[in-house]
Scaffold this motif. Structure first.
Motif, PDB file in Angstrom:
ATOM      1  N   PRO A 187      -0.342  11.800 -80.927  1.00  0.00           N
ATOM      2  CA  PRO A 187      -1.135  12.390 -79.850  1.00  0.00           C
ATOM      3  C   PRO A 187      -1.253  13.902 -80.073  1.00  0.00           C
ATOM      4  O   PRO A 187      -0.244  14.607 -80.175  1.00  0.00           O
ATOM      5  CB  PRO A 187      -0.313  12.076 -78.591  1.00  0.00           C
ATOM      6  CG  PRO A 187       0.529  10.890 -78.977  1.00  0.00           C
ATOM      7  CD  PRO A 187       0.843  11.106 -80.426  1.00  0.00           C
TER       8      PRO A 187
ATOM      9  N   GLU B  20      -3.754  11.068 -73.906  1.00  0.00           N
ATOM     10  CA  GLU B  20      -3.926  10.034 -74.931  1.00  0.00           C
ATOM     11  C   GLU B  20      -2.952   8.869 -74.814  1.00  0.00           C
ATOM     12  O   GLU B  20      -3.168   7.838 -75.449  1.00  0.00           O
ATOM     13  CB  GLU B  20      -3.841  10.672 -76.321  1.00  0.00           C
ATOM     14  CG  GLU B  20      -4.991  11.638 -76.571  1.00  0.00           C
ATOM     15  CD  GLU B  20      -4.999  12.252 -77.951  1.00  0.00           C
ATOM     16  OE1 GLU B  20      -4.126  11.919 -78.779  1.00  0.00           O
ATOM     17  OE2 GLU B  20      -5.903  13.075 -78.223  1.00  0.00           O
ATOM     18  N   THR B  21      -1.881   9.026 -74.017  1.00  0.00           N
ATOM     19  CA  THR B  21      -0.895   7.942 -73.902  1.00  0.00           C
ATOM     20  C   THR B  21      -0.489   7.632 -72.470  1.00  0.00           C
ATOM     21  O   THR B  21       0.018   6.556 -72.192  1.00  0.00           O
ATOM     22  CB  THR B  21       0.415   8.276 -74.663  1.00  0.00           C
ATOM     23  OG1 THR B  21       1.085   9.341 -73.981  1.00  0.00           O
ATOM     24  CG2 THR B  21       0.149   8.648 -76.102  1.00  0.00           C
TER      25      THR B  21
ATOM     26  N   CYS C 135      -5.220   5.744 -72.213  1.00  0.00           N
ATOM     27  CA  CYS C 135      -5.897   6.952 -72.674  1.00  0.00           C
ATOM     28  C   CYS C 135      -7.018   7.288 -71.697  1.00  0.00           C
ATOM     29  O   CYS C 135      -7.894   6.459 -71.453  1.00  0.00           O
ATOM     30  CB  CYS C 135      -6.469   6.742 -74.080  1.00  0.00           C
ATOM     31  SG  CYS C 135      -7.343   8.189 -74.716  1.00  0.00           S
TER      32      CYS C 135
END
Length: 149
Positions: A33, A54-55, A97
């Motif tokens: 990420p 992103e996570t 995400c």
């Protein structure tokens, strides 16, 4: 001033020394990420924001180890941080995400990352981009980082 883009990211390792990789939607590669900073952000703030976007994993800044800046590609450097994953961060089925981009062929908004995996250092080459794999082989040993954290 190099004129290079600087992308900030977090190398998140689990207790076995595996690294968190995220699959870049619409590509064949996986990445840590990371992303470019926004105006007024420190490198750490950029890396933490990218991790969340992103996570969905929110890491406290006090857990970060500043690894510094690395040459990555001709047009881009990486400023990387490392952290050890907490027990509550190991289950990747809850990752999401929220960073979206327009798909090239039809403009539909899709997530930047669409899958996540814990990857053993020996398996990184099978998944990561050549640039990231090269970085882990030359400038940033995952095995040494595992020992250090």
């Amino acid at each position: 001033m190099t004129g290079k883009i600087v992308s900030c990211g977090i190398v998140l390792l689990d207790a076995q020394g595996r690294v968190l990789l995220a699959h870049a939607t619409g590509t064949g590669h996986w990445d840590i990420p990371k992303g470019q900073g926004e105006p007024g952000e420190t490198e750490a703030q950029s890396a933490l924001r990218e991790m969340v976007e992103e996570t969905g994993i929110a890491i406290d800044e006090t857990r970060l180890v500043d690894l510094g800046r690395f040459a990555y590609r001709r047009d881009k450097d990486l400023h990387l941080f490392a952290a050890r994953a907490l027990e509550s961060e190991l289950d990747l089925s809850s990752c999401v995400c929220v960073s979206m981009f327009a798909r090239r062929h039809d403009g539909v908004m899709i997530p930047e990352m669409d899958a996540w995996r814990w990857t053993a250092p020996a398996d990184v080459d099978q998944y990561a981009s050549r640039s990231l794999a090269r970085l882990f082989h030359t400038a940033l040993s995952l095995a040494e980082l595992h020992e250090r954290l």
